[in-house]
Scaffold this motif. Structure first.
Motif, PDB file in Angstrom:
ATOM      1  N   PRO A  12       2.660 -10.128   0.006  1.00  0.00           N
ATOM      2  CA  PRO A  12       2.861  -9.046  -0.964  1.00  0.00           C
ATOM      3  C   PRO A  12       2.677  -7.680  -0.314  1.00  0.00           C
ATOM      4  O   PRO A  12       2.041  -7.540   0.733  1.00  0.00           O
ATOM      5  CB  PRO A  12       1.774  -9.303  -2.016  1.00  0.00           C
ATOM      6  CG  PRO A  12       1.359 -10.721  -1.817  1.00  0.00           C
ATOM      7  CD  PRO A  12       1.534 -10.993  -0.360  1.00  0.00           C
ATOM      8  N   ALA A  13       3.237  -6.687  -0.938  1.00  0.00           N
ATOM      9  CA  ALA A  13       3.038  -5.312  -0.482  1.00  0.00           C
ATOM     10  C   ALA A  13       1.623  -4.852  -0.814  1.00  0.00           C
ATOM     11  O   ALA A  13       0.925  -5.446  -1.652  1.00  0.00           O
ATOM     12  CB  ALA A  13       4.050  -4.398  -1.160  1.00  0.00           C
ATOM     13  N   GLU A  14       1.198  -3.795  -0.151  1.00  0.00           N
ATOM     14  CA  GLU A  14      -0.068  -3.165  -0.518  1.00  0.00           C
ATOM     15  C   GLU A  14      -0.012  -2.757  -1.993  1.00  0.00           C
ATOM     16  O   GLU A  14       0.925  -2.067  -2.410  1.00  0.00           O
ATOM     17  CB  GLU A  14      -0.322  -1.935   0.350  1.00  0.00           C
ATOM     18  CG  GLU A  14      -0.703  -2.243   1.774  1.00  0.00           C
ATOM     19  CD  GLU A  14      -2.104  -2.829   1.879  1.00  0.00           C
ATOM     20  OE1 GLU A  14      -2.924  -2.605   0.950  1.00  0.00           O
ATOM     21  OE2 GLU A  14      -2.364  -3.527   2.883  1.00  0.00           O
ATOM     22  N   PRO A  15      -0.971  -3.184  -2.815  1.00  0.00           N
ATOM     23  CA  PRO A  15      -0.906  -2.873  -4.259  1.00  0.00           C
ATOM     24  C   PRO A  15      -0.778  -1.382  -4.550  1.00  0.00           C
ATOM     25  O   PRO A  15      -0.119  -0.994  -5.517  1.00  0.00           O
ATOM     26  CB  PRO A  15      -2.225  -3.445  -4.791  1.00  0.00           C
ATOM     27  CG  PRO A  15      -2.570  -4.554  -3.833  1.00  0.00           C
ATOM     28  CD  PRO A  15      -2.113  -4.069  -2.488  1.00  0.00           C
ATOM     29  N   ALA A  16      -1.378  -0.553  -3.711  1.00  0.00           N
ATOM     30  CA  ALA A  16      -1.337   0.888  -3.962  1.00  0.00           C
ATOM     31  C   ALA A  16       0.081   1.433  -3.894  1.00  0.00           C
ATOM     32  O   ALA A  16       0.361   2.504  -4.459  1.00  0.00           O
ATOM     33  CB  ALA A  16      -2.224   1.621  -2.960  1.00  0.00           C
ATOM     34  N   LEU A  17       0.984   0.728  -3.232  1.00  0.00           N
ATOM     35  CA  LEU A  17       2.347   1.227  -3.088  1.00  0.00           C
ATOM     36  C   LEU A  17       3.065   1.285  -4.438  1.00  0.00           C
ATOM     37  O   LEU A  17       3.933   2.141  -4.644  1.00  0.00           O
ATOM     38  CB  LEU A  17       3.124   0.340  -2.110  1.00  0.00           C
ATOM     39  CG  LEU A  17       4.455   0.880  -1.600  1.00  0.00           C
ATOM     40  CD1 LEU A  17       4.273   2.190  -0.854  1.00  0.00           C
ATOM     41  CD2 LEU A  17       5.134  -0.143  -0.712  1.00  0.00           C
ATOM     42  N   PHE A  18       2.694   0.388  -5.357  1.00  0.00           N
ATOM     43  CA  PHE A  18       3.377   0.326  -6.646  1.00  0.00           C
ATOM     44  C   PHE A  18       2.473   0.695  -7.825  1.00  0.00           C
ATOM     45  O   PHE A  18       2.920   0.661  -8.972  1.00  0.00           O
ATOM     46  CB  PHE A  18       3.947  -1.079  -6.856  1.00  0.00           C
ATOM     47  CG  PHE A  18       4.976  -1.462  -5.824  1.00  0.00           C
ATOM     48  CD1 PHE A  18       6.228  -0.875  -5.832  1.00  0.00           C
ATOM     49  CD2 PHE A  18       4.678  -2.378  -4.827  1.00  0.00           C
ATOM     50  CE1 PHE A  18       7.177  -1.198  -4.868  1.00  0.00           C
ATOM     51  CE2 PHE A  18       5.619  -2.713  -3.865  1.00  0.00           C
ATOM     52  CZ  PHE A  18       6.869  -2.122  -3.881  1.00  0.00           C
ATOM     53  N   ALA A  19       1.231   1.079  -7.552  1.00  0.00           N
ATOM     54  CA  ALA A  19       0.293   1.383  -8.634  1.00  0.00           C
ATOM     55  C   ALA A  19       0.763   2.606  -9.423  1.00  0.00           C
ATOM     56  O   ALA A  19       0.960   3.689  -8.867  1.00  0.00           O
ATOM     57  CB  ALA A  19      -1.096   1.632  -8.063  1.00  0.00           C
ATOM     58  N   GLY A  20       0.953   2.430 -10.730  1.00  0.00           N
ATOM     59  CA  GLY A  20       1.353   3.527 -11.598  1.00  0.00           C
ATOM     60  C   GLY A  20       2.668   4.171 -11.215  1.00  0.00           C
ATOM     61  O   GLY A  20       2.935   5.320 -11.580  1.00  0.00           O
TER      62      GLY A  20
END
Length: 284
Positions: A12-20
């Motif tokens: 998976p991608a770094e979660p922060a990349l898609f956060a909000g």
């Protein structure tokens, strides 16, 4: 071209990349959802497994009074939108009404840039100013950037989807906007047309791709110029783009999102479902 399922990754991608990242623009074209239905569905999104990827509900300034009469249940986080040409005073009045309405959190305000944009007080709210295209754009971006700071949250907005009065901006034009924003150290959001994760032709219309934009921003931060960014925005093979995303570290994701802060989408589950199919996020 590679299908989404064939391009799926186990990393998976770094979660922060898609956060909000995906603001809920359900009431705007082409979705045009009735406001009551948009509020109901937004609450569904906020209770879902993909809630972390969803930003505020975008509400036209003209609908502020209607929204105030719809609120029941959990607090609702919204951004107040004035399309270019909407008087700033009208947007300010809507903000004032909603900030006085129990159960509403106003996260920010968006309106078109005008030379006198500084004259209207929005009570310290983050402001997003939609910029024009053409030779004037760089000066407008510089004008916004001159006021942005850690204590004054300002960003630009650029329209990536076609309207009756706004032709679709091609890869070179979008690349030039990204390059200009990065050069002026100014965050930005995009609006319109980003319904899919990869550049393509959908229902007979060209559309930019979300992964293309994220990758192009990363390249711009590495110093690449418009001539290098445009081919990346034109890439139609999702298998080429997925590794660009999965290779981003947490630090990469943080700096990319410091610039590309969000975008409005009239059906947030469209891009999020595709990201899930690719294995880049979970829960959509």
């Amino acid at each position: 071209m590679t299908s989404l399922s064939d391009a799926a990754t186990a990393r998976p991608a770094e979660p922060a990349l898609f956060a909000g990242l995906v603001d809920d623009a359900a009431v705007f074209p082409p979705g045009n959802a009735p406001l009551a239905e948009a509020v109901r569905l937004h609450r569904v999104h906020r209770a879902s497994g993909y809630a972390a990827c969803v930003g505020p509900l975008l509400v036209p300034a003209s609908a502020a009074a209607e929204l105030a009469g719809l609120l029941e249940g959990a607090p609702l986080r919204v951004a107040v939108i004035g399309r270019p040409g909407t008087p700033a005073a009208e947007v300010a009045d809507a903000v004032t009404l909603l900030r006085q309405t129990p159960g509403v959190e106003v996260a920010g305000v968006e309106l078109g840039w005008t030379p006198d944009w500084r004259a209207t007080d929005f009570g310290g709210l983050p402001r997003t100013l939609e910029v024009p295209r053409g030779p004037e754009q760089e000066a407008v971006v510089a004008d916004i950037a001159a006021e942005a700071s850690d204590s004054v949250v300002l960003q630009a907005k650029f329209r990536t989807g076609a309207t009756e009065t706004w032709a679709w901006p091609d890869e070179t034009e979008l690349a030039a906007f990204v390059r200009t924003a990065v050069d002026h150290d100014l965050g930005f959001k995009l609006t319109g047309g980003l319904h899919h994760v990869v550049r393509g032709t959908h229902d007979g219309h060209d559309q930019h791709g979300l992964l293309n934009v994220l990758s192009a921003v990363r390249w711009a931060l590495n110093g690449e110029d418009v001539d290098e960014l445009a081919p990346l925005l034109a890439e139609r093979d999702v298998a080429v783009l997925v590794p660009q995303i999965t290779r981003m570290s947490a630090a990469d994701a943080a700096i990319v999102r410091a610039f590309f802060t969000a975008y409005g989408c009239c059906e947030v589950t469209d891009p999020l479902a595709e990201l899930t199919t690719l294995g880049l996020i979970q829960g959509a």
